[in-house]
Design a protein around this motif. Structure first.
Motif, mmCIF file in Angstrom:
data_model
loop_
_atom_site.group_PDB
_atom_site.id
_atom_site.type_symbol
_atom_site.label_atom_id
_atom_site.label_comp_id
_atom_site.label_asym_id
_atom_site.label_seq_id
_atom_site.Cartn_x
_atom_site.Cartn_y
_atom_site.Cartn_z
ATOM 1 N N TYR A 1 41.370 51.956 34.809
ATOM 2 C CA TYR A 1 40.336 50.936 34.583
ATOM 3 C C TYR A 1 40.987 49.707 33.952
ATOM 4 C CZ TYR A 1 35.619 49.161 33.965
ATOM 5 O OH TYR A 1 34.477 48.410 34.076
ATOM 6 N N PRO A 2 40.743 48.509 34.505
ATOM 7 C CA PRO A 2 41.454 47.331 33.986
ATOM 8 C C PRO A 2 40.986 46.927 32.583
ATOM 9 C CG PRO A 2 39.921 46.736 35.748
ATOM 10 C CD PRO A 2 39.888 48.226 35.644
ATOM 11 N N ASP A 3 41.790 46.082 31.929
ATOM 12 C CA ASP A 3 41.410 45.546 30.613
ATOM 13 C C ASP A 3 40.096 44.798 30.720
ATOM 14 O OD1 ASP A 3 43.586 46.574 29.434
ATOM 15 O OD2 ASP A 3 44.784 44.715 29.537
ATOM 16 N N LEU A 4 39.264 45.003 29.724
ATOM 17 C CA LEU A 4 37.898 44.489 29.822
ATOM 18 C C LEU A 4 37.817 42.961 29.715
ATOM 19 C CD1 LEU A 4 35.085 45.453 30.306
ATOM 20 C CD2 LEU A 4 34.753 45.658 27.839
ATOM 21 N N VAL B 1 33.417 46.452 36.713
ATOM 22 C CA VAL B 1 34.306 46.562 37.880
ATOM 23 C C VAL B 1 33.498 46.597 39.168
ATOM 24 C CG1 VAL B 1 35.699 48.247 39.159
ATOM 25 C CG2 VAL B 1 36.400 47.564 36.879
ATOM 26 N N GLU B 2 32.406 47.349 39.155
ATOM 27 C CA GLU B 2 31.630 47.497 40.388
ATOM 28 C C GLU B 2 30.972 46.182 40.805
ATOM 29 O OE1 GLU B 2 32.156 50.109 42.166
ATOM 30 O OE2 GLU B 2 33.341 50.943 40.517
ATOM 31 N N SER B 3 30.745 45.276 39.838
ATOM 32 C CA SER B 3 30.088 44.006 40.179
ATOM 33 C C SER B 3 30.989 43.145 41.054
ATOM 34 C CB SER B 3 29.704 43.244 38.916
ATOM 35 O OG SER B 3 30.853 42.647 38.337
ATOM 36 N N ILE C 1 35.825 40.583 32.368
ATOM 37 C CA ILE C 1 34.601 39.837 32.086
ATOM 38 C C ILE C 1 34.823 38.350 32.374
ATOM 39 C CG2 ILE C 1 32.997 39.146 30.246
ATOM 40 C CD1 ILE C 1 32.602 42.035 31.003
ATOM 41 N N LYS C 2 36.022 37.890 32.041
ATOM 42 C CA LYS C 2 36.338 36.486 32.293
ATOM 43 C C LYS C 2 36.286 36.195 33.794
ATOM 44 C CE LYS C 2 39.652 33.248 30.594
ATOM 45 N NZ LYS C 2 41.079 33.185 30.294
ATOM 46 N N ALA C 3 36.814 37.125 34.567
ATOM 47 C CA ALA C 3 36.801 36.948 36.024
ATOM 48 C C ALA C 3 35.366 36.875 36.545
ATOM 49 C CB ALA C 3 37.549 38.089 36.698
#
Ligand code: SF4
Lengths: 199, 551
Positions: free
Chosen positions: A106-109, A78-80, A113-115
């Motif tokens: 916290y959003p779905d992982l 998320v922080e990235s 990651i795809k984003a």
């Protein structure tokens, strides 16, 4: 030559230890460095960022401008994405894959990651796994230094020297583990894969 | 970077500058972003490589101890954050009236943007109010140099001198080139007793002297190399004044400004690094200009002053006309905009919506248990009111706890609880940390006891100053209990509890009882901060490792 980096993470994740290695290595090479840190209340489990500026010329200010960062180096997904507006066109995102969940929303992982991977130049590093393989779960930060190192115009030998110095002061056995962690992060990020947009 | 450069935070550069200026003693109270100044000096002192350096009960005692050292002839440094000077305002303002003997320097760190503070007050107003010089560095090297010069100035003008920095510089590292250190002053008090005993007759003479010396300060500031003018080659109808970090952000964008205006066509600029304001230089710079842009970190201090200095035909632009944001920090982007430059191109990326991540209490923090127990005890009670204070536990005002309803300044939890109870609230609880209690909470408790006000004070005793990085509390835990009893809280209503999850029901019960008591109750919730435990473990491990190496 200039290299501006935004380091991102959550208070307590050791963002500053990463900045210290990279900055120290740059200084050893005779470069100018300015490294802004976060202290105080923000450190308590909140989102934190540090700005690291490296240059062979005078550096005017401590903060990286928007659209000025060559890299966002993050300790968790998320922080990235929080500081994307700082990234230069063509800048790189390097993030650890493992989420740091200390908030209820916290959003779905997977979509997260795809984003990240859909950003033109990004590397999602299985840092926890690589650290464990290197011999210590706590070597995650040095995996991330390694992963970032191939995109920073500072020799990896200089970074390794700094890592050795830092950990020798703590405990000799840690040196090897952390150098291994560095090497595995570096190999992971620079394994010849093209970035998504360039593939 | 040369080989003898040292890499320092600007906070540390101030500390090193003070040592190299012949420092005799340093005092302070921890507060972000100033803390690392004194930490550096305390580390030196503990290794036997520096003069006396110590944390004090509060900023006022720190300032007064430094003042005493100065009276004794020694160079003394005192450090605090901006709001700390409110606490030390009495000795600070009055120290401008005495004949400073050993150089006295106040190193103060402001926090624009309120990263770790309750407000953004700009300490330059205090320097002006007291009538003392102020130096403001824009780099780590300047932090070192200006601190050295501040001591010289202090002795030359016999005035205290302020060195003001702001968060971004305080907490940024870069290389510093140190110079040859100067020796310490010998011990020797000021011979002029009248200049240090501020009875009204002496005070009048000293105040007259303070007013008269202002002209000398202005002449010094006008000639100071810290107030450089860069001649302009462009159109004379636009000039720039920078202050503090405004300079750095301006210079960051200077290449683009030159590209836009044409090579060699940059506007004239004055940078202000030394106060009082060099008014003559400002008038000179502004002669014939139509617009003057002021870029300064903090309040519109220079900007307001300039409006008074210049003829009305000149438009003064900055934080007051909206060219720059009135609150928050400057940065390379908002300064760029004020310079009339378009935003830099950024990567055309669209981030998905992200959850916020505000700071929070550590998982397992003892404060969490105290808040939960009090919340439980207050459940269903009428007429409740909860105050809290400055420290990690302030985070209890945020969800999931959301217990405190008011939180203003150091020590106010107790005194505000007293006021609210006397105003008519029946079930009033005030939370305060152990070091905040020693800082300025005790006096509020004296008021409460003297009038037998029905309040329940919870002293959160985690054995360290957690928020600012784990400084030791001034006195050991057991002493806090003695102080509370000594002030006169009835022994039956002084309780020490263990704020742990296993004690939750029992603690809530006890709080319920004490809140029902129609007099002063003090509950000391004693459990160590997790960071303190970690730090202890680390240093224990280091010791074992060191012992192993010696075998
Ligand atoms: S640092 Fe200590 S006092 Fe502060 S939140 Fe963490 S455990 Fe609590």
């Amino acid at each position: 030559m200039t290299c501006d980096i935004i380091l991102a993470g959550v208070g307590g994740q050791g963002v500053l230890s990463i900045a210290a290695i990279i900055a120290g290595a740059a200084l050893d090479e005779g470069l100018q460095v300015r490294q802004s840190e976060v202290h105080g209340m923000a450190q308590r489990g909140g989102a934190v960022s540090a700005h690291l500026r490296i240059s062979d010329r005078h550096i005017a200010c401590d903060l990286v401008p928007s659209g000025g960062a060559d890299m966002i180096l993050s300790m968790e997904p998320v922080e990235s994405l929080r500081y994307l507006s700082f990234l230069k066109p063509g800048g790189v995102i390097v993030t650890a894959a493992e989420p740091f969940v200390n908030i209820p929303d916290y959003p779905d992982l997977a979509p997260l990651i795809k984003a990240i991977e859909s950003q033109p130049r990004s590397r999602v590093v299985a840092a926890a796994e690589l650290a464990k393989k290197a011999g210590s779960a706590r070597a995650v930060n040095m995996v991330m230094v390694g992963a970032a190192s191939s995109f920073i115009p500072v020799a990896s030998a200089s970074m390794e020297a700094r890592i050795a110095k830092l950990f020798a002061a703590k405990e000799a056995s840690l040196v090897e583990v952390n150098l291994k962690a560095f090497a595995s992060g570096r190999a992971f990020a620079a394994d010849g894969r093209a970035f998504a947009a360039e593939a | 970077m040369g080989s003898d450069d040292v890499v320092l935070l600007a906070d540390e550069a101030i500390a090193l500058g003070a040592v190299h200026a012949g420092l005799g003693a340093a005092y302070g109270y921890p507060g972000t972003p100033s803390t690392e100044i004194l930490e550096y000096l305390i580390a030196l002192y503990e290794k036997g490589r520096g003069p006396r350096a110590a944390w004090c009960a509060n900023e006022k005692t720190a300032y007064e101890e430094a003042l005493g050292a100065s009276f004794a002839g020694k160079r003394a440094l005192v450090t605090m954050k901006h709001v700390g000077l409110n606490v030390a305002a009495d000795p600070f303002v009055n120290s401008a009236l005495v004949a400073i003997k050993g150089g006295l320097v106040l190193a103060i760190a402001d926090d624009p943007g309120m990263h770790s503070s309750q407000d953004e007050q700009d300490s330059r107003f205090y320097a002006q109010f007291a009538g003392v010089p102020c130096l403001e560095p824009t780099s780590q090297q300047e932090a070192y140099e200006m601190t050295r010069e501040a001591f010289d100035l202090s002795e030359r003008f016999q005035l205290p001198v302020m060195v003001r920095i702001t968060t971004r510089l305080a907490h940024s590292r870069s290389g510093v080139k140190p110079r040859e250190p100067r020796a310490e002053n010998p011990l020797g008090k000021c011979a002029d007793k009248a200049a240090w005993t501020l009875l009204p007759a002496n005070g009048r003479r000293r105040y007259d002297r303070l007013c008269k010396i202002q002209g000398e300060l202005e002449a010094w500031s006008a000639a100071s190399a810290w107030n450089p003018v860069a001649a302009g080659a462009g159109a004379a109808d636009f000039v720039v004044v920078t202050g503090g970090l405004g300079r750095n952000y301006y210079e960051e964008n200077l290449g683009d400004l030159e590209a836009r205006l044409g090579k060699g066509k940059l506007p004239a600029r004055l940078h202000v690094g030394a106060y009082p304001l060099p008014e003559a230089k400002i008038r000179e710079l502004a002669a014939g200009t139509k617009r003057i842009l002021v870029i300064e970190e903090g309040s519109p201090f220079i900007e307001r002053a300039i409006r008074g200095v210049l003829p009305s035909g000149v438009a003064v632009s900055g934080k007051l006309d909206g060219a720059l944001p009135r609150i928050g920090e400057l940065n390379p982007d908002n300064v760029r905009q004020a310079m009339g430059l378009p935003p830099r191109p950024a990567a055309p990326l669209a981030p998905p919506p992200l959850p916020g991540r505000p700071p929070q209490l550590c998982q397992g923090c003892p404060h969490a248990d105290s808040y939960q127990a009090v919340a439980k005890a207050l459940e269903g009670l009428p007429s409740t009111l909860v105050t809290a204070d400055i420290g990690c536990y302030a985070l209890g005002a945020l969800p999931p706890f959301s217990v405190p309803e008011a939180l203003v300044c150091m020590g106010a939890s107790i005194s505000m609880a007293v006021g609210a109870a006397e105003a008519g609230y029946e079930n009033v609880v005030g939370f305060i940390g152990d070091s905040t209690f020693l800082h300025s909470g005790m006096t509020g408790l004296v008021d409460a006891v003297s009038r037998e006000v029905a309040v329940t004070i919870v002293i959160l005793d985690n054995s360290i100053v957690a928020m600012t990085g784990g400084q030791k509390t001034m006195l050991p835990s057991a002493r806090i209990e003695e102080i509370v009893r000594g002030i006169g809280v009835e022994p039956a209503h002084v309780a020490v509890i263990d704020p742990s999850p296993s004690q939750a029901a029992r603690n809530a019960e006890l709080f319920r009882r004490e809140i029902a008591h129609r007099g002063v109750s003090v509950v000391i919730a004693r459990r160590e901060c997790l960071e303190a435990i970690k730090a202890k473990k680390k240093s224990a491990a280091r010791e074992t490792a060191a012992k192993g190496a010696c075998k």
